[in-house]
Design a protein around this motif. Structure first.
Motif, PDB file in Angstrom:
ATOM      1  N   GLY A  35       0.823  -1.214   0.000  1.00 55.23           N
ATOM      2  CA  GLY A  35       0.000   0.000   0.000  1.00 55.23           C
ATOM      3  C   GLY A  35       0.850   1.254   0.000  1.00 55.23           C
ATOM      4  O   GLY A  35       2.082   1.192   0.192  1.00 55.23           O
ATOM      5  N   GLY A  36       0.205   2.402  -0.254  1.00 56.58           N
ATOM      6  CA  GLY A  36       0.903   3.691  -0.294  1.00 56.58           C
ATOM      7  C   GLY A  36       1.672   3.848  -1.592  1.00 56.58           C
ATOM      8  O   GLY A  36       1.689   2.943  -2.442  1.00 56.58           O
ATOM      9  N   ASP A  37       2.301   5.017  -1.746  1.00 55.94           N
ATOM     10  CA  ASP A  37       3.029   5.199  -3.012  1.00 55.94           C
ATOM     11  C   ASP A  37       4.475   5.611  -2.788  1.00 55.94           C
ATOM     12  O   ASP A  37       5.099   6.208  -3.656  1.00 55.94           O
ATOM     13  N   GLY A  38       5.030   5.251  -1.614  1.00 57.63           N
ATOM     14  CA  GLY A  38       6.442   5.507  -1.356  1.00 57.63           C
ATOM     15  C   GLY A  38       7.254   4.245  -1.620  1.00 57.63           C
ATOM     16  O   GLY A  38       7.709   3.988  -2.736  1.00 57.63           O
ATOM     17  N   LEU A  39       7.345   3.411  -0.564  1.00 58.65           N
ATOM     18  CA  LEU A  39       8.076   2.139  -0.680  1.00 58.65           C
ATOM     19  C   LEU A  39       7.481   1.285  -1.818  1.00 58.65           C
ATOM     20  O   LEU A  39       8.221   0.668  -2.598  1.00 58.65           O
ATOM     21  N   ALA A  40       6.178   1.267  -1.910  1.00 55.60           N
ATOM     22  CA  ALA A  40       5.517   0.434  -2.931  1.00 55.60           C
ATOM     23  C   ALA A  40       5.993   0.829  -4.330  1.00 55.60           C
ATOM     24  O   ALA A  40       6.294  -0.019  -5.172  1.00 55.60           O
ATOM     25  N   ARG A  41       6.073   2.139  -4.571  1.00 54.60           N
ATOM     26  CA  ARG A  41       6.509   2.606  -5.895  1.00 54.60           C
ATOM     27  C   ARG A  41       7.955   2.191  -6.168  1.00 54.60           C
ATOM     28  O   ARG A  41       8.286   1.677  -7.245  1.00 54.60           O
ATOM     29  N   ASP A  42       8.826   2.397  -5.156  1.00 56.76           N
ATOM     30  CA  ASP A  42      10.239   2.028  -5.332  1.00 56.76           C
ATOM     31  C   ASP A  42      10.368   0.542  -5.646  1.00 56.76           C
ATOM     32  O   ASP A  42      11.126   0.146  -6.528  1.00 56.76           O
ATOM     33  N   MET A  43       9.608  -0.276  -4.897  1.00 54.73           N
ATOM     34  CA  MET A  43       9.734  -1.729  -5.075  1.00 54.73           C
ATOM     35  C   MET A  43       9.190  -2.180  -6.430  1.00 54.73           C
ATOM     36  O   MET A  43       9.756  -3.040  -7.096  1.00 54.73           O
ATOM     37  N   VAL A  44       8.076  -1.562  -6.839  1.00 56.40           N
ATOM     38  CA  VAL A  44       7.493  -1.938  -8.146  1.00 56.40           C
ATOM     39  C   VAL A  44       8.452  -1.543  -9.270  1.00 56.40           C
ATOM     40  O   VAL A  44       8.700  -2.321 -10.203  1.00 56.40           O
ATOM     41  N   MET A  45       9.019  -0.356  -9.173  1.00 55.28           N
ATOM     42  CA  MET A  45       9.956   0.081 -10.218  1.00 55.28           C
ATOM     43  C   MET A  45      11.194  -0.825 -10.247  1.00 55.28           C
ATOM     44  O   MET A  45      11.694  -1.162 -11.321  1.00 55.28           O
ATOM     45  N   LYS A  46      11.652  -1.251  -9.055  1.00 57.27           N
ATOM     46  CA  LYS A  46      12.823  -2.147  -9.025  1.00 57.27           C
ATOM     47  C   LYS A  46      12.463  -3.516  -9.602  1.00 57.27           C
ATOM     48  O   LYS A  46      13.256  -4.119 -10.327  1.00 57.27           O
ATOM     49  N   ALA A  47      11.283  -4.000  -9.246  1.00 54.38           N
ATOM     50  CA  ALA A  47      10.862  -5.314  -9.766  1.00 54.38           C
ATOM     51  C   ALA A  47      10.817  -5.268 -11.297  1.00 54.38           C
ATOM     52  O   ALA A  47      11.307  -6.172 -11.977  1.00 54.38           O
ATOM     53  N   ILE A  48      10.264  -4.175 -11.836  1.00 58.46           N
ATOM     54  CA  ILE A  48      10.174  -4.035 -13.301  1.00 58.46           C
ATOM     55  C   ILE A  48      11.589  -3.973 -13.890  1.00 58.46           C
ATOM     56  O   ILE A  48      11.897  -4.656 -14.874  1.00 58.46           O
ATOM     57  N   ALA A  49      12.436  -3.171 -13.262  1.00 57.90           N
ATOM     58  CA  ALA A  49      13.819  -3.046 -13.761  1.00 57.90           C
ATOM     59  C   ALA A  49      14.508  -4.411 -13.757  1.00 57.90           C
ATOM     60  O   ALA A  49      15.354  -4.692 -14.611  1.00 57.90           O
ATOM     61  N   ASN A  50      14.113  -5.258 -12.791  1.00 58.50           N
ATOM     62  CA  ASN A  50      14.707  -6.603 -12.712  1.00 58.50           C
ATOM     63  C   ASN A  50      14.017  -7.587 -13.657  1.00 58.50           C
ATOM     64  O   ASN A  50      14.265  -8.793 -13.588  1.00 58.50           O
ATOM     65  N   GLY A  51      13.092  -7.084 -14.477  1.00 55.14           N
ATOM     66  CA  GLY A  51      12.443  -7.943 -15.477  1.00 55.14           C
ATOM     67  C   GLY A  51      11.332  -8.808 -14.912  1.00 55.14           C
ATOM     68  O   GLY A  51      10.939  -9.807 -15.517  1.00 55.14           O
ATOM     69  N   LYS A  52      10.784  -8.411 -13.738  1.00 47.23           N
ATOM     70  CA  LYS A  52       9.716  -9.223 -13.139  1.00 47.23           C
ATOM     71  C   LYS A  52       8.345  -8.634 -13.484  1.00 47.23           C
ATOM     72  O   LYS A  52       8.191  -7.421 -13.592  1.00 47.23           O
ATOM     73  N   HIS A  53       7.373  -9.514 -13.644  1.00 48.75           N
ATOM     74  CA  HIS A  53       5.993  -9.069 -13.814  1.00 48.75           C
ATOM     75  C   HIS A  53       5.460  -8.636 -12.446  1.00 48.75           C
ATOM     76  O   HIS A  53       5.931  -9.131 -11.413  1.00 48.75           O
TER      77      HIS A  53
END
Ligand code: NDP
Ligand code: HSE
Length: 438
Positions: A81-99
């Motif tokens: 939830g939220g758009d701090g840590l969640a945003r960072d983690m989603v962007m990192k997951a994408i950068a790592n090639g994860k869905h």
């Protein structure tokens, strides 16, 4: 074939529900997806806390980065939830090639444009069915099921907590704060419940719905947002006497001048199906030019209803893991390079009918002043009721329903009404919609 490995960020209400549904329905899910789906790692703040699910076999960590950097994990499910840590983690997951699968409407409404662009670049999917209307598959319905239509408008009850509060206040005369506390205990409310009661959560969801309905970029900041915290039990009662229910609606409509994007309490005729959507249930009415009106109804919050949508997204991702990225369903329904620049209509130019309530001195001439001000602003009165002063008070309640008028005319009229020495305090204004689908 080997199961697809999933990492969870968050193991609270929805995270726990997701683990439970994946485990209980593992066989059916495997038959549908073509492969098993296995949660191998999950991050939470406190890994010793009792959970609403069986976490055996899951590697628990307090470090969300360990999940998004785990080379075994193909899909990251963000449920923090939220758009701090969640945003960072989603962007990192994408950068790592994860869905990515997420239930986080704040994240998608505020940062979805950036997230989808990054996902497109890395050819990964970002699925967010659970972000709008809990268990109702409304994203899929609009994005895929109604893809042949020009959507004209949509209106929905899209916050379960708010609807639960309004229903309990109306049916049981319960106190606002008391019902909100129960919604929090049931896991319906946001971490910050003002998001529910001030309409912010519904505005996040409406932002997403409007984008997939009209093919426009996500524009949360342009959404007009009003919550339910000012609604009194009197207004609920007076509305009922006039044949209406007060519902907290998200409404988006295509007009000649632009797209209406607004969230506010709304009087709707009691005969409408939406007026009878109660408790934590959500419903979205969508008007397409070919299909006409369609209505989607179901639980808007809670562990397993939301998990139902999260797991459906997981199945979708597993099914298309190998699909050519160019041929996947676009995030916002329309191809990213074909989004429209239709403007969002300023609220001042939106036309609606209104319910007005004001406290007035109970003496001759007062009503004449009120009707004169409304007449000068070009506002026609549809119905009017005057309630006798309560014992010990010299103020009568005047309740009016008006015909449709531009918001800016109503704003001016309300300023003039509140300036009258015979009118006490603020004028209550609740917008009205007939939701006429004929
Ligand atoms: P909860 O508060 O129940 O769960 C949040 C989880 O995130 C908890 O497990 C918490 O850990 C974990 N967490 C928070 N911060 C960190 C951190 N810094 N590091 C690691 N873990 C962290 O929230 P919900 O499950 O209710 O909601 C999750 C998302 O789903 C939100 O985006 C919400 O808007 C959305 N949503 C919720 C619905 C509902 O009915 N509740 C319905 C639809 C969407 P811990 O448990 O240890 O505190
Ligand atoms: N707090 C949200 C609600 C959760 O009550 O609708 C579901 O998005």
């Amino acid at each position: 074939m080997e199961a697809v490995k999933v990492g969870l960020l968050g193991l609270g209400t929805v995270g726990g529900g997701t683990v439970t549904v994946l485990s209980r329905n593992a066989e059916e899910i495997t038959r549908r997806a073509g492969r098993g789906i296995q949660v191998v790692q999950a991050a939470a703040r406190d890994i010793n806390k009792p959970r609403n699910c069986d976490t055996s076999g899951i590697d628990l960590t307090t470090d969300p980065e360990a999940v998004v950097n785990n080379p075994d994990i193909q899909i990251v499910v963000e449920l923090i939830g939220g758009d701090g840590l969640a945003r960072d983690m989603v962007m990192k997951a994408i950068a790592n090639g994860k869905h990515v699968v997420t239930a986080n409407k704040a994240l998608i409404a505020k940062h979805g444009n950036e997230i989808f662009a990054a996902a497109q670049e890395k050819s990964v999917m970002v699925a967010f069915e659970a972000a709008v209307a809990g268990g109702i598959p409304i994203i899929k319905a609009i994005r895929e099921g109604l893809a042949g239509n020009r959507i004209e408008w949509l209106a929905g009850i899209i916050n379960g907590t708010g609807n639960f509060i309004l229903t309990e206040m109306r049916d049981k005369g319960r106190d606002f704060a008391d019902v909100l506390k129960e919604a929090q205990e049931l896991g319906y409310a946001e971490a910050d419940p003002t998001f529910d009661v001030e309409g912010i959560d519904a505005a996040h969801k409406l932002t997403i719905l409007a984008s997939i309905a009209f093919g426009i970029p996500l524009q949360f900041d342009a959404t007009f947002t009003e919550g339910i915290s000012e609604i009194t039990r009197e207004d609920v009662t007076y509305a009922e006497e006039l044949g209406y229910r007060i519902k907290h609606l998200g409404l988006s409509r295509r007009t000649d001048k632009g797209i209406e994007l607004r969230v506010h309490p709304t009087l709707i005729p009691e005969r409408r199906l939406l007026a009878n959507v109660d408790g934590v249930m959500n419903a979205v009415l969508v008007m397409g030019d070919a299909v006409g009106p369609t209505l989607y109804y179901g639980a808007g919050a809670g562990a397993e209803p939301t998990a139902s949508a999260v797991v459906a997204d997981l199945v979708d991702v597993v099914r298309v893991l190998t699909t050519d990225p160019e041929n996947r369903v676009p995030h916002l329904a329309f191809q990213a390079n074909r989004l429209s620049d239709l403007p969002i209509l300023p609220m001042a130019q939106v036309q609606t009918a209104y319910y007005l309530r004001m406290q007035a001195e109970d003496r001759p001439g007062v009503l004449a002043d009120v009707t004169r001000i409304l007449g000068e602003a070009g506002i026609s009165i549809e119905a009017m009721v005057q309630k006798e002063p309560m014992p010990g008070s010299d103020k009568a309640s005047i309740i009016m329903l008006t015909q449709r008028v531009e918001e800016q005319s109503m704003n001016q009229a309300i300023v003039s009404l509140e300036a009258l020495s015979t009118i006490d305090g603020k004028v209550t204004r609740i917008r009205m919609e007939t939701l006429d689908a004929s």
